[in-house]
Design a protein around this motif. Structure first.
Motif, PDB file in Angstrom:
ATOM      1  N   UNK A  53       0.825  -1.200   0.000  1.00  0.00           N
ATOM      2  CA  UNK A  53       0.000   0.000   0.000  1.00  0.00           C
ATOM      3  C   UNK A  53       0.865   1.257   0.000  1.00  0.00           C
ATOM      4  N   UNK A  54       1.992   1.199   0.709  1.00  0.00           N
ATOM      5  CA  UNK A  54       2.897   2.344   0.799  1.00  0.00           C
ATOM      6  C   UNK A  54       3.877   2.410  -0.366  1.00  0.00           C
ATOM      7  N   UNK A  55       3.815   1.441  -1.271  1.00  0.00           N
ATOM      8  CA  UNK A  55       4.711   1.450  -2.430  1.00  0.00           C
ATOM      9  C   UNK A  55       6.056   0.814  -2.182  1.00  0.00           C
ATOM     10  N   UNK A  56       6.206   0.076  -1.068  1.00  0.00           N
ATOM     11  CA  UNK A  56       7.477  -0.564  -0.739  1.00  0.00           C
ATOM     12  C   UNK A  56       7.397  -2.080  -0.818  1.00  0.00           C
ATOM     13  N   UNK A  57       6.302  -2.607  -1.325  1.00  0.00           N
ATOM     14  CA  UNK A  57       6.154  -4.050  -1.463  1.00  0.00           C
ATOM     15  C   UNK A  57       6.434  -4.481  -2.888  1.00  0.00           C
ATOM     16  N   UNK A  58       5.653  -5.441  -3.349  1.00  0.00           N
ATOM     17  CA  UNK A  58       5.792  -5.907  -4.729  1.00  0.00           C
ATOM     18  C   UNK A  58       5.369  -4.774  -5.660  1.00  0.00           C
ATOM     19  N   UNK A  59       6.242  -4.330  -6.578  1.00  0.00           N
ATOM     20  CA  UNK A  59       5.917  -3.161  -7.406  1.00  0.00           C
ATOM     21  C   UNK A  59       4.847  -3.479  -8.448  1.00  0.00           C
ATOM     22  N   UNK A  60       3.972  -2.499  -8.755  1.00  0.00           N
ATOM     23  CA  UNK A  60       3.017  -2.662  -9.856  1.00  0.00           C
ATOM     24  C   UNK A  60       3.785  -2.853 -11.173  1.00  0.00           C
ATOM     25  N   UNK A  61       3.130  -3.449 -12.187  1.00  0.00           N
ATOM     26  CA  UNK A  61       1.705  -3.804 -12.258  1.00  0.00           C
ATOM     27  C   UNK A  61       1.355  -5.164 -11.654  1.00  0.00           C
ATOM     28  N   UNK A  62       2.342  -5.874 -11.068  1.00  0.00           N
ATOM     29  CA  UNK A  62       2.020  -7.154 -10.421  1.00  0.00           C
ATOM     30  C   UNK A  62       1.011  -6.900  -9.311  1.00  0.00           C
ATOM     31  N   UNK A  63      -0.095  -7.634  -9.284  1.00  0.00           N
ATOM     32  CA  UNK A  63      -1.143  -7.338  -8.307  1.00  0.00           C
ATOM     33  C   UNK A  63      -0.868  -7.947  -6.938  1.00  0.00           C
ATOM     34  N   UNK A  64      -1.102  -7.166  -5.913  1.00  0.00           N
ATOM     35  CA  UNK A  64      -1.231  -7.663  -4.548  1.00  0.00           C
ATOM     36  C   UNK A  64      -2.421  -6.925  -3.946  1.00  0.00           C
ATOM     37  N   UNK A  65      -2.974  -7.459  -2.882  1.00  0.00           N
ATOM     38  CA  UNK A  65      -4.124  -6.797  -2.282  1.00  0.00           C
ATOM     39  C   UNK A  65      -3.761  -5.406  -1.780  1.00  0.00           C
ATOM     40  N   UNK A  66      -2.532  -5.227  -1.328  1.00  0.00           N
ATOM     41  CA  UNK A  66      -2.114  -3.927  -0.822  1.00  0.00           C
ATOM     42  C   UNK A  66      -2.017  -2.874  -1.904  1.00  0.00           C
ATOM     43  N   UNK A  67      -1.341  -3.196  -3.026  1.00  0.00           N
ATOM     44  CA  UNK A  67      -1.228  -2.163  -4.067  1.00  0.00           C
ATOM     45  C   UNK A  67      -2.534  -1.965  -4.828  1.00  0.00           C
ATOM     46  N   UNK A  68      -3.444  -2.946  -4.796  1.00  0.00           N
ATOM     47  CA  UNK A  68      -4.779  -2.725  -5.361  1.00  0.00           C
ATOM     48  C   UNK A  68      -5.535  -1.686  -4.531  1.00  0.00           C
ATOM     49  N   UNK A  69      -5.381  -1.768  -3.203  1.00  0.00           N
ATOM     50  CA  UNK A  69      -5.990  -0.751  -2.340  1.00  0.00           C
ATOM     51  C   UNK A  69      -5.383   0.618  -2.597  1.00  0.00           C
ATOM     52  N   UNK A  70      -4.063   0.664  -2.794  1.00  0.00           N
ATOM     53  CA  UNK A  70      -3.398   1.943  -3.045  1.00  0.00           C
ATOM     54  C   UNK A  70      -3.880   2.564  -4.353  1.00  0.00           C
ATOM     55  N   UNK A  71      -4.005   1.750  -5.396  1.00  0.00           N
ATOM     56  CA  UNK A  71      -4.455   2.264  -6.682  1.00  0.00           C
ATOM     57  C   UNK A  71      -5.904   2.727  -6.649  1.00  0.00           C
ATOM     58  N   UNK A  72      -6.700   2.120  -5.758  1.00  0.00           N
ATOM     59  CA  UNK A  72      -8.133   2.443  -5.705  1.00  0.00           C
ATOM     60  C   UNK A  72      -8.421   3.738  -4.961  1.00  0.00           C
ATOM     61  N   UNK A  73      -7.450   4.270  -4.212  1.00  0.00           N
ATOM     62  CA  UNK A  73      -7.723   5.441  -3.365  1.00  0.00           C
ATOM     63  C   UNK A  73      -8.291   6.623  -4.149  1.00  0.00           C
ATOM     64  N   UNK A  74      -7.740   6.872  -5.313  1.00  0.00           N
ATOM     65  CA  UNK A  74      -8.149   8.055  -6.075  1.00  0.00           C
ATOM     66  C   UNK A  74      -9.487   7.865  -6.787  1.00  0.00           C
ATOM     67  N   UNK A  75     -10.042   6.650  -6.752  1.00  0.00           N
ATOM     68  CA  UNK A  75     -11.257   6.385  -7.530  1.00  0.00           C
ATOM     69  C   UNK A  75     -12.388   5.824  -6.678  1.00  0.00           C
TER      70      UNK A  75
END
Length: 281
Positions: A214-236
């Protein structure tokens, strides 16, 4: 098998086991099959609602949400399992040696362990990820080092307790070496608390991995994880709240399931609880 039936006969064990089973099934499915390419984009289908073709709709890049949920489950579960195995292996070795050898070695190692435990696990992992950089195996290494002290302290305490038992003294008196005595008579009696801790740690790691992503320090996009999916969804979220609800719900189900199952497992493996249940009225 009898113990498994007894565990699942508990309401929290059954509910928690079912939730964990669903998460593991999603992770396995994400490895074997996804309806669409989780990273494939189609800008003509941005924010498409749920339909027969896309059961969970699509995101801001036209990527299938169901495929990304399944692929994210496989990534998150894989990282959690590898982290627990690595932290447990290292913690068992270090804790067993400290508890059995004692002396100066024990004091020096425990000074380091206590220093590491002064930092919250997620804060220590964040610091390590800044140095290592965002990648899958960096997350595993950082979280393993963050949670290794908990395993080390648990095993050391268990070994210190078990090594005073009569059967350990008998093994030494019979001429058995320290390695044999430790592996044959001491460590097997430390398995129950270790299993409970590892079950709970799985939930800690999954939440920490989601937070790092979620903070951008995990698995980098575009590979999906539940955390970065939440991060990408914030603006929408105002336009399509399901972009955040679905991965958030997955994380919640996994954590609730692990906690419920861990409670049931602790009760099942606690000999004092077993004694109380068998005590005649």
């Amino acid at each position: 098998m009898r113990r498994l039936k007894s565990l699942l006969s508990r309401p929290n064990g059954l509910i928690g086991g079912t939730m964990i089973g669903l998460v593991l099934l999603a992770a396995l499915t994400g490895v074997i099959y996804t309806p669409y390419d989780p990273e494939g984009t189609d800008f003509m289908l941005r924010f498409a609602p749920a339909s027969a073709e896309h059961l969970f709709g699509t995101d801001m890049f036209g990527r299938d949400q169901l495929s990304r949920i399944l692929a994210g489950a496989s990534v998150s579960v894989t990282i959690s399992v590898l982290t627990v195995l690595l932290a447990a292996s290292g913690g068992v070795v270090i804790g067993a040696l400290c508890g059995f050898i004692q002396g100066t070695f024990d004091r020096l190692v425990m000074m380091v362990i206590e220093a590491l435990m002064a930092f919250p696990g997620i804060l220590l992992a964040l610091s390590l990820m800044v140095v290592i950089g965002p990648n899958k195996y960096g997350v595993v290494l950082a979280l393993s080092l963050a949670y290794l002290p908990s395993v080390t302290r648990l095993i050391r305490g268990a070994v210190l307790s078990v090594r005073e038992k009569e059967y350990v003294e008998a093994s030494i008196a019979l001429g058995n070496g320290p390695v044999y005595t430790l592996a044959r008579h001491i460590l097997p009696n430390c398995i129950a608390p270790l299993i409970v801790l590892c079950t709970t740690m799985f939930g800690w790691v999954l939440l920490a991995e989601s937070a790092l992503s979620f903070l951008g320090l995990g698995v980098p996009p575009p590979a999906p994880t539940w955390g970065n999916m939440l991060a990408e969804a914030r603006a929408h979220l105002m336009r399509d709240p399901w972009l955040g609800i679905l991965p958030g719900l997955c994380v919640s189900v996994a954590l609730v399931g692990v906690n419920l199952f861990g409670d049931a497992l602790r009760d099942e493996l606690d000999p004092r609880d077993t004694f109380v249940k068998r005590e005649p009225k």
